[in-house]
Motif scaffolding. Structure first.
Motif, PDB file in Angstrom:
ATOM      1  N   HIS A 220       0.814  -1.213   0.000  1.00 48.89           N
ATOM      2  CA  HIS A 220       0.000   0.000   0.000  1.00 48.89           C
ATOM      3  C   HIS A 220       0.853   1.272   0.000  1.00 48.89           C
ATOM      4  O   HIS A 220       0.311   2.378  -0.023  1.00 48.89           O
ATOM      5  CB  HIS A 220      -0.954   0.020   1.195  1.00 48.89           C
ATOM      6  CG  HIS A 220      -0.271   0.106   2.527  1.00 48.89           C
ATOM      7  ND1 HIS A 220       0.406  -0.945   3.077  1.00 48.89           N
ATOM      8  CD2 HIS A 220      -0.147   1.135   3.402  1.00 48.89           C
ATOM      9  CE1 HIS A 220       0.907  -0.586   4.244  1.00 48.89           C
ATOM     10  NE2 HIS A 220       0.591   0.674   4.462  1.00 48.89           N
TER      11      HIS A 220
ATOM     12  N   ASP B 142      -7.422   3.534   7.108  1.00 52.06           N
ATOM     13  CA  ASP B 142      -7.027   3.959   8.455  1.00 52.06           C
ATOM     14  C   ASP B 142      -5.931   5.016   8.325  1.00 52.06           C
ATOM     15  O   ASP B 142      -4.749   4.696   8.159  1.00 52.06           O
ATOM     16  CB  ASP B 142      -6.523   2.758   9.255  1.00 52.06           C
ATOM     17  CG  ASP B 142      -6.301   3.094  10.731  1.00 52.06           C
ATOM     18  OD1 ASP B 142      -6.011   4.272  11.035  1.00 52.06           O
ATOM     19  OD2 ASP B 142      -6.418   2.177  11.562  1.00 52.06           O
TER      20      ASP B 142
ATOM     21  N   GLU C 250      -4.564   7.059  10.458  1.00 55.44           N
ATOM     22  CA  GLU C 250      -3.548   7.063  11.511  1.00 55.44           C
ATOM     23  C   GLU C 250      -2.450   6.045  11.223  1.00 55.44           C
ATOM     24  O   GLU C 250      -1.258   6.342  11.363  1.00 55.44           O
ATOM     25  CB  GLU C 250      -4.197   6.770  12.859  1.00 55.44           C
ATOM     26  CG  GLU C 250      -3.231   6.878  14.031  1.00 55.44           C
ATOM     27  CD  GLU C 250      -3.907   6.691  15.375  1.00 55.44           C
ATOM     28  OE1 GLU C 250      -3.181   6.473  16.363  1.00 55.44           O
ATOM     29  OE2 GLU C 250      -5.150   6.762  15.431  1.00 55.44           O
ATOM     30  N   GLU C 251      -2.836   4.852  10.784  1.00 55.30           N
ATOM     31  CA  GLU C 251      -1.848   3.826  10.452  1.00 55.30           C
ATOM     32  C   GLU C 251      -1.056   4.203   9.204  1.00 55.30           C
ATOM     33  O   GLU C 251       0.149   3.959   9.118  1.00 55.30           O
ATOM     34  CB  GLU C 251      -2.540   2.471  10.247  1.00 55.30           C
ATOM     35  CG  GLU C 251      -3.043   1.830  11.524  1.00 55.30           C
ATOM     36  CD  GLU C 251      -1.907   1.567  12.514  1.00 55.30           C
ATOM     37  OE1 GLU C 251      -0.848   1.061  12.078  1.00 55.30           O
ATOM     38  OE2 GLU C 251      -2.088   1.883  13.704  1.00 55.30           O
ATOM     39  N   LEU C 252      -1.735   4.815   8.256  1.00 57.40           N
ATOM     40  CA  LEU C 252      -1.043   5.256   7.035  1.00 57.40           C
ATOM     41  C   LEU C 252       0.024   6.300   7.368  1.00 57.40           C
ATOM     42  O   LEU C 252       1.132   6.260   6.826  1.00 57.40           O
ATOM     43  CB  LEU C 252      -2.046   5.846   6.038  1.00 57.40           C
ATOM     44  CG  LEU C 252      -3.096   4.892   5.469  1.00 57.40           C
ATOM     45  CD1 LEU C 252      -4.073   5.661   4.582  1.00 57.40           C
ATOM     46  CD2 LEU C 252      -2.451   3.760   4.683  1.00 57.40           C
ATOM     47  N   GLU C 253      -0.318   7.222   8.244  1.00 59.39           N
ATOM     48  CA  GLU C 253       0.632   8.255   8.635  1.00 59.39           C
ATOM     49  C   GLU C 253       1.861   7.636   9.309  1.00 59.39           C
ATOM     50  O   GLU C 253       2.999   8.048   9.052  1.00 59.39           O
ATOM     51  CB  GLU C 253      -0.029   9.257   9.593  1.00 59.39           C
ATOM     52  CG  GLU C 253      -1.161  10.073   8.983  1.00 59.39           C
ATOM     53  CD  GLU C 253      -0.648  11.209   8.117  1.00 59.39           C
ATOM     54  OE1 GLU C 253       0.585  11.368   7.993  1.00 59.39           O
ATOM     55  OE2 GLU C 253      -1.469  11.942   7.550  1.00 59.39           O
ATOM     56  N   LYS C 254       1.651   6.638  10.143  1.00 54.35           N
ATOM     57  CA  LYS C 254       2.773   5.966  10.810  1.00 54.35           C
ATOM     58  C   LYS C 254       3.663   5.261   9.793  1.00 54.35           C
ATOM     59  O   LYS C 254       4.901   5.323   9.883  1.00 54.35           O
ATOM     60  CB  LYS C 254       2.246   4.944  11.825  1.00 54.35           C
ATOM     61  CG  LYS C 254       1.613   5.547  13.055  1.00 54.35           C
ATOM     62  CD  LYS C 254       1.121   4.445  13.994  1.00 54.35           C
ATOM     63  CE  LYS C 254       0.455   5.035  15.228  1.00 54.35           C
ATOM     64  NZ  LYS C 254      -0.073   3.956  16.121  1.00 54.35           N
ATOM     65  N   ASP C 255       3.047   4.620   8.822  1.00 53.56           N
ATOM     66  CA  ASP C 255       3.817   3.887   7.815  1.00 53.56           C
ATOM     67  C   ASP C 255       4.681   4.817   6.974  1.00 53.56           C
ATOM     68  O   ASP C 255       5.877   4.558   6.767  1.00 53.56           O
ATOM     69  CB  ASP C 255       2.868   3.091   6.904  1.00 53.56           C
ATOM     70  CG  ASP C 255       2.282   1.873   7.592  1.00 53.56           C
ATOM     71  OD1 ASP C 255       2.807   1.487   8.652  1.00 53.56           O
ATOM     72  OD2 ASP C 255       1.302   1.311   7.060  1.00 53.56           O
TER      73      ASP C 255
ATOM     74  N   GLU D 241       5.683   7.807   7.634  1.00 57.88           N
ATOM     75  CA  GLU D 241       6.703   8.459   8.453  1.00 57.88           C
ATOM     76  C   GLU D 241       7.879   7.514   8.698  1.00 57.88           C
ATOM     77  O   GLU D 241       9.055   7.924   8.613  1.00 57.88           O
ATOM     78  CB  GLU D 241       6.101   8.902   9.787  1.00 57.88           C
ATOM     79  CG  GLU D 241       7.003   9.784  10.621  1.00 57.88           C
ATOM     80  CD  GLU D 241       7.202  11.162  10.015  1.00 57.88           C
ATOM     81  OE1 GLU D 241       8.242  11.798  10.324  1.00 57.88           O
ATOM     82  OE2 GLU D 241       6.339  11.616   9.237  1.00 57.88           O
ATOM     83  N   HIS D 242       7.585   6.251   8.982  1.00 54.29           N
ATOM     84  CA  HIS D 242       8.642   5.260   9.237  1.00 54.29           C
ATOM     85  C   HIS D 242       9.544   5.083   8.021  1.00 54.29           C
ATOM     86  O   HIS D 242      10.782   5.152   8.140  1.00 54.29           O
ATOM     87  CB  HIS D 242       8.011   3.916   9.613  1.00 54.29           C
ATOM     88  CG  HIS D 242       8.986   2.792   9.657  1.00 54.29           C
ATOM     89  ND1 HIS D 242       9.975   2.690  10.616  1.00 54.29           N
ATOM     90  CD2 HIS D 242       9.139   1.696   8.849  1.00 54.29           C
ATOM     91  CE1 HIS D 242      10.703   1.594  10.401  1.00 54.29           C
ATOM     92  NE2 HIS D 242      10.211   0.982   9.344  1.00 54.29           N
TER      93      HIS D 242
END
Length: 416
Positions: A206, A228, A230-235, A237-238
């Motif tokens: 994704h 989601d 919030e999860e997309l933002e974390k991914d 950023e990582h």
């Protein structure tokens, strides 16, 4: 919500104007999590408009059309849209009063042809145009939204900002997108791709990495889509962190900024100032810097020293230097940079001198020969470039390299 943009106008297809509207709208819509699936440019012909509307309505939930809403015979968008929706045009008196008011404020009589700009789609909602005579129109049709806007950029932007975007906020898109950017300078696209290949290969399905190269720089865009946010933002950023750490010093920004914006911000933060002394670039370096909002806090001024007498009179380039080495030389570039730095009282100065072409070259100094000098706090850096025969490209490359040299010296001298 999936969206498409249709730009209407022969002038776009003929290359007479550049379609900047689509890029601006795409960014504005992205802020609402509305993704553009396709952008189509078509001529002012009924059959092309009908076909484009038909095809877009099969793919997208939101279709935005710009252009063809003027008063002349070649502006056929409204008439064609009426056929597409199987409706009619009706005279809107409020719009007509608005158009009359515009002509009255300009103290001009209104031609009869402008009455037609008050004719709007019977099945549409009028979007008043505070800046022009052609209103926008919002149509809800078979669970799709169609928006028709004028093609004049400042009118389109006003209508989008004050009329369209507020209405679109009511629509909730289940599909979300998260995006991060990395701006790199001084490293080519292929070298960059090789350097980060293993990280890119590890991306989950994704996530997507796009390379956006320009002369002298590469912008990376890391994007992820799903439900989601919030999860997309974390991914994103990582993985952006991983890429930035790997690339190292070539990273100059982790925002969607231009290199010129980075330079302006950094100079302002460091209370450093800049001046330019340009010959072959003809003011293009100064132009790129001063297009950035806030440049007045760090850019003092520039001297376009095209002729030798200007180099001598305003930049204090020595006549003996020009006689001995010529205008296109390291010695002249150094004196130009120091002259601008001294005359304008700046921390840094950029000087460019060269043969942009297509004429003016010699066997010793062919077209594309360019010297760039950067005067800094403690030293002057110079570099010789051998570009090509294309005048426009030579100016662009010189500008890009000059800014990169400025940045490198600025980074080296931090803390002086």
């Amino acid at each position: 919500m999936k969206a498409e943009i249709i730009t209407i106008g022969d002038e776009i297809l003929l290359g007479q104007i550049v379609d900047t509207n689509s890029a601006w709208m795409a960014q504005a819509l992205l802020s609402l999590q509305i993704q553009i699936e396709q952008i189509t440019s078509i001529s002012d012909r009924e059959e092309h408009i009908l076909e484009a509307l038909h095809n877009a309505s099969k793919r997208a939930d939101l279709i935005i059309c710009t252009g063809g809403l003027g008063p002349t015979k070649d502006d056929v968008t409204k008439f064609t849209a009426a056929k597409f929706f199987n409706t009619s045009l009706v005279r809107n008196e409020a719009v007509l009063d608005h158009v009359r008011g515009i002509f009255a404020r300009m103290n001009r009589s209104m031609p009869d042809i402008n009455h037609g700009q008050a004719d709007v789609l019977a099945n549409g909602e009028v979007l008043f145009n505070d800046w022009g005579t052609a209103p926008g129109i919002w149509v809800s049709h078979e669970e799709k939204v169609f928006v028709f806007l004028p093609g004049v950029p400042f009118e389109m932007k006003s209508l989008m900002t004050h009329r369209v975007l507020p209405k679109l906020k009511e629509f909730k898109s289940e599909e979300k997108i998260a995006i991060r950017y990395i701006l790199t300078v001084g490293i080519g696209e292929s070298h960059l791709a090789t350097q980060i290949a293993d990280i890119e290969d590890s991306f989950p399905a994704h996530l997507h990495l796009a390379y956006l190269p320009k002369i002298g720089l590469v912008r990376l865009r890391v994007s992820a889509s799903g439900r989601d946010l919030e999860e997309l933002e974390k991914d994103v950023e990582h993985y952006t962190d991983l890429l930035a750490d790997r690339i190292g010093d070539a990273v100059v920004a982790r925002e969607d900024l231009s290199f010129e914006e980075v330079i302006v911000r950094s100079f302002v933060e460091s209370k450093a100032t800049l001046s330019t002394a340009e010959s072959c670039t003809g003011g293009n370096v100064a132009k790129q810097i001063t297009e950035v909002a806030g440049a007045s806090e760090m850019f003092i001024g520039g001297i376009i020293a095209y002729a030798n007498q200007v180099k001598e009179a305003l930049l204090h380039v020595e006549h003996a230097t020009l006689e001995a080495y010529g205008a296109v030389s390291e010695e002249t570039a150094i004196q130009m940079a120091k002259g601008a730095q001294k005359q304008l009282g700046t921390t840094y100065a950029i000087a460019t001198t060269g043969i942009a072409g297509p004429g003016g070259g010699t066997p010793d100094k062919p077209v594309g020969t360019v010297w760039v000098a950067i005067a800094g706090r403690s030293e002057v850096k110079t570099k010789l470039f051998q570009f090509h025969q294309d005048r426009v490209l030579n100016i662009e490359r010189t500008t890009s390299q000059a800014l990169l040299m400025l940045w490198n010296l600025f980074q080296k001298e931090k803390g002086f």
